[in-house]
Design a protein around this motif. Structure first.
Motif, PDB file in Angstrom:
ATOM      1  N   ILE A 101       0.861  -1.183   0.000  1.00  0.00           N
ATOM      2  CA  ILE A 101       0.000   0.000   0.000  1.00  0.00           C
ATOM      3  C   ILE A 101       0.894   1.227   0.000  1.00  0.00           C
ATOM      4  O   ILE A 101       1.780   1.361   0.851  1.00  0.00           O
ATOM      5  CB  ILE A 101      -0.931   0.029   1.224  1.00  0.00           C
ATOM      6  CG1 ILE A 101      -1.935  -1.120   1.168  1.00  0.00           C
ATOM      7  CG2 ILE A 101      -1.669   1.371   1.312  1.00  0.00           C
ATOM      8  CD1 ILE A 101      -2.843  -1.208   2.398  1.00  0.00           C
ATOM      9  N   ALA A 102       0.678   2.119  -0.974  1.00  0.00           N
ATOM     10  CA  ALA A 102       1.385   3.397  -1.034  1.00  0.00           C
ATOM     11  C   ALA A 102       0.402   4.504  -0.687  1.00  0.00           C
ATOM     12  O   ALA A 102      -0.730   4.505  -1.161  1.00  0.00           O
ATOM     13  CB  ALA A 102       1.970   3.622  -2.427  1.00  0.00           C
ATOM     14  N   GLN A 103       0.822   5.454   0.127  1.00  0.00           N
ATOM     15  CA  GLN A 103      -0.049   6.549   0.542  1.00  0.00           C
ATOM     16  C   GLN A 103       0.379   7.874  -0.061  1.00  0.00           C
ATOM     17  O   GLN A 103       1.573   8.148  -0.219  1.00  0.00           O
ATOM     18  CB  GLN A 103      -0.044   6.689   2.073  1.00  0.00           C
ATOM     19  CG  GLN A 103      -1.026   5.780   2.797  1.00  0.00           C
ATOM     20  CD  GLN A 103      -1.178   6.196   4.244  1.00  0.00           C
ATOM     21  OE1 GLN A 103      -0.455   5.713   5.110  1.00  0.00           O
ATOM     22  NE2 GLN A 103      -2.101   7.090   4.502  1.00  0.00           N
ATOM     23  N   CYS A 104      -0.602   8.702  -0.378  1.00  0.00           N
ATOM     24  CA  CYS A 104      -0.355  10.090  -0.765  1.00  0.00           C
ATOM     25  C   CYS A 104      -1.650  10.854  -0.580  1.00  0.00           C
ATOM     26  O   CYS A 104      -2.666  10.515  -1.196  1.00  0.00           O
ATOM     27  CB  CYS A 104       0.119  10.185  -2.220  1.00  0.00           C
ATOM     28  SG  CYS A 104       0.523  11.878  -2.747  1.00  0.00           S
ATOM     29  N   GLU A 105      -1.645  11.853   0.280  1.00  0.00           N
ATOM     30  CA  GLU A 105      -2.837  12.665   0.485  1.00  0.00           C
ATOM     31  C   GLU A 105      -3.124  13.507  -0.759  1.00  0.00           C
ATOM     32  O   GLU A 105      -2.232  13.782  -1.564  1.00  0.00           O
ATOM     33  CB  GLU A 105      -2.664  13.568   1.701  1.00  0.00           C
ATOM     34  CG  GLU A 105      -2.330  12.821   2.986  1.00  0.00           C
ATOM     35  CD  GLU A 105      -3.442  11.901   3.451  1.00  0.00           C
ATOM     36  OE1 GLU A 105      -4.279  12.333   4.255  1.00  0.00           O
ATOM     37  OE2 GLU A 105      -3.474  10.736   2.998  1.00  0.00           O
ATOM     38  N   GLY A 106      -4.363  13.945  -0.887  1.00  0.00           N
ATOM     39  CA  GLY A 106      -4.776  14.669  -2.080  1.00  0.00           C
ATOM     40  C   GLY A 106      -4.154  16.037  -2.251  1.00  0.00           C
ATOM     41  O   GLY A 106      -4.244  16.627  -3.340  1.00  0.00           O
ATOM     42  N   ASP A 107      -3.516  16.563  -1.215  1.00  0.00           N
ATOM     43  CA  ASP A 107      -2.839  17.866  -1.337  1.00  0.00           C
ATOM     44  C   ASP A 107      -1.330  17.725  -1.512  1.00  0.00           C
ATOM     45  O   ASP A 107      -0.620  18.717  -1.579  1.00  0.00           O
ATOM     46  CB  ASP A 107      -3.159  18.768  -0.138  1.00  0.00           C
ATOM     47  CG  ASP A 107      -2.849  18.107   1.201  1.00  0.00           C
ATOM     48  OD1 ASP A 107      -2.535  16.902   1.219  1.00  0.00           O
ATOM     49  OD2 ASP A 107      -2.931  18.790   2.227  1.00  0.00           O
ATOM     50  N   ASP A 108      -0.845  16.477  -1.594  1.00  0.00           N
ATOM     51  CA  ASP A 108       0.563  16.238  -1.883  1.00  0.00           C
ATOM     52  C   ASP A 108       0.694  15.657  -3.290  1.00  0.00           C
ATOM     53  O   ASP A 108      -0.294  15.455  -3.984  1.00  0.00           O
ATOM     54  CB  ASP A 108       1.170  15.301  -0.835  1.00  0.00           C
ATOM     55  CG  ASP A 108       1.198  15.923   0.553  1.00  0.00           C
ATOM     56  OD1 ASP A 108       1.335  17.161   0.637  1.00  0.00           O
ATOM     57  OD2 ASP A 108       1.070  15.184   1.544  1.00  0.00           O
ATOM     58  N   PHE A 109       1.914  15.326  -3.718  1.00  0.00           N
ATOM     59  CA  PHE A 109       2.070  14.825  -5.089  1.00  0.00           C
ATOM     60  C   PHE A 109       3.400  14.094  -5.229  1.00  0.00           C
ATOM     61  O   PHE A 109       4.340  14.321  -4.456  1.00  0.00           O
ATOM     62  CB  PHE A 109       1.988  15.970  -6.102  1.00  0.00           C
ATOM     63  CG  PHE A 109       2.950  17.103  -5.855  1.00  0.00           C
ATOM     64  CD1 PHE A 109       4.178  17.146  -6.505  1.00  0.00           C
ATOM     65  CD2 PHE A 109       2.641  18.131  -4.971  1.00  0.00           C
ATOM     66  CE1 PHE A 109       5.075  18.189  -6.277  1.00  0.00           C
ATOM     67  CE2 PHE A 109       3.530  19.180  -4.735  1.00  0.00           C
ATOM     68  CZ  PHE A 109       4.746  19.208  -5.394  1.00  0.00           C
ATOM     69  N   TRP A 110       3.456  13.224  -6.241  1.00  0.00           N
ATOM     70  CA  TRP A 110       4.680  12.499  -6.568  1.00  0.00           C
ATOM     71  C   TRP A 110       5.343  13.156  -7.764  1.00  0.00           C
ATOM     72  O   TRP A 110       4.670  13.641  -8.675  1.00  0.00           O
ATOM     73  CB  TRP A 110       4.366  11.043  -6.893  1.00  0.00           C
ATOM     74  CG  TRP A 110       3.849  10.262  -5.711  1.00  0.00           C
ATOM     75  CD1 TRP A 110       3.877  10.640  -4.411  1.00  0.00           C
ATOM     76  CD2 TRP A 110       3.229   8.973  -5.755  1.00  0.00           C
ATOM     77  NE1 TRP A 110       3.313   9.671  -3.618  1.00  0.00           N
ATOM     78  CE2 TRP A 110       2.909   8.629  -4.415  1.00  0.00           C
ATOM     79  CE3 TRP A 110       2.919   8.074  -6.765  1.00  0.00           C
ATOM     80  CZ2 TRP A 110       2.291   7.426  -4.084  1.00  0.00           C
ATOM     81  CZ3 TRP A 110       2.306   6.874  -6.440  1.00  0.00           C
ATOM     82  CH2 TRP A 110       1.998   6.553  -5.117  1.00  0.00           C
ATOM     83  N   THR A 111       6.656  13.147  -7.770  1.00  0.00           N
ATOM     84  CA  THR A 111       7.406  13.838  -8.823  1.00  0.00           C
ATOM     85  C   THR A 111       8.245  12.907  -9.695  1.00  0.00           C
ATOM     86  O   THR A 111       8.692  13.312 -10.767  1.00  0.00           O
ATOM     87  CB  THR A 111       8.347  14.882  -8.189  1.00  0.00           C
ATOM     88  OG1 THR A 111       9.218  14.225  -7.251  1.00  0.00           O
ATOM     89  CG2 THR A 111       7.542  15.961  -7.469  1.00  0.00           C
TER      90      THR A 111
END
Length: 337
Positions: A101-111
């Motif tokens: 499971i990978a997490q990322c909140e909707g106000d963050d981002f992957w680059t």
């Protein structure tokens, strides 16, 4: 835009990406695009939970789900669950089918398009570890200012639990978390064992899922936004003294519940408890509540921080020192923001 790999629904995903949103209309599009650009040698599913946002976030999520039905699976709440004491991971983690499971909140981002592949490959190299993290760029919303955050060196390594738990702040950004699904669900079972849940979840993920050590990769592969409306930090700073007192009691209670759990050192828990009291004491200082500052800071016992302990004691004894300390702390906080 087109994503980097065709992910077919009949394939069992290797990674389940979990994204939690609430009033993130200005940010969620970039978050979703960061998931879709991932170039992997394995299938991925994307589970997006929106907690009854009052802005256009649900529409944007649905727009992406219609465009990419093979990999984006929305959970759109009609009533806000957070206000009822329920947390998004209660709805998303059990839905996850992936090995990880990978997490990322909707106000963050992957680059980095290679983020998931790099983390999964690293976890294969370290089968005894359940949590993998990495640094991120801290992005100040409204200011455009960026700086590297959560930097723990320039080489891949497994960080011991005491170094992760006994800290003043979070070890790694949520957008960097990649967990083995079984360990994440075990943490969720512990989480659901109490109502209401802890006031903040990332520390408990790091402590419980990371109690075999946390695998750190030195690559910057995400952006972590600060000063976001409705963020934990915003709510913490805007809370009343009474709300802070209640949150502090809950946080101390849940951290104490970690005692005796395999792999979690007692000395690290003691250090973390002291830092939690310090954080709340400083917020009581910031809002000018001297009575609660005196009570809370008086219980702070930090090894190796003699000057800090003396400063706290001086502000407890003197109203003038308290007023001066408050002004100084507010200036320091604004500079760091």
């Amino acid at each position: 835009m087109s994503h980097s790999r065709q992910w077919f629904p009949e394939e069992k995903p290797t990674v389940s990406v979990v994204c939690h949103t609430y009033n993130h209309e200005s940010f969620v599009r970039r978050a979703l695009e960061g998931f879709l650009i991932q170039a992997t040698g394995f299938p991925v599913e994307i589970i997006v939970h929106d907690d009854a946002s009052t802005d256009r976030t649900p529409e944007i999520v649905q727009e992406f789900a219609v465009q990419y039905p093979e990999c984006i699976f929305p959970i759109l709440q009609e009533e806000n669950q957070f206000s009822r004491g329920r947390r998004p991971k209660e709805f998303t983690f059990p839905r996850a089918r992936g090995e990880f499971i990978a997490q990322c909140e909707g106000d963050d981002f992957w680059t980095d398009p290679g983020k998931l592949q790099k983390q999964v490959d690293a976890m294969r190299r370290h089968p005894h570890v359940n949590l993998c993290v990495h640094p991120a760029m801290r992005v100040a919303v409204g200011r455009g200012r960026q700086r590297k955050g959560f930097d723990h060196g320039d080489r891949e390594c497994v960080v011991r639990p005491e170094a992760v738990i006994g800290r003043h702040d979070q070890f790694a950004p949520t957008a960097s978390f990649l967990m083995r699904r079984e360990a994440a669900l075990e943490m969720l079972d512990w989480w659901l064992g109490s109502f209401p849940p802890p006031p903040v979840g990332d520390f408990f993920t790091e402590a419980i899922v990371g109690r075999n050590g946390v695998l750190y990769l030195p690559c910057i592969m995400a952006g972590y936004r600060r000063r976001v409306p409705n963020s934990y930090t915003k709510r913490f700073r805007q809370a009343s003294s009474e709300e802070l007192e209640t949150r502090l009691a809950r946080m101390l209670h849940f951290v104490e519940r970690l005692r005796g759990m395999d792999g979690i050192p007692e000395c690290a828990l003691d250090q973390r408890l002291a830092y939690i009291r310090l954080n709340y004491a400083l917020q009581f200082l910031a809002i000018g509540d001297r009575e609660r500052f005196v009570h809370t800071s008086g219980k702070v016992r930090l090894r190796g921080h003699t000057c800090l302990q003396k400063a706290l004691a001086t502000m407890r004894r003197s109203t003038l020192a308290f007023a001066a300390g408050r002004r100084g702390f507010q200036i320091l906080r604004r500079a760091r923001d």
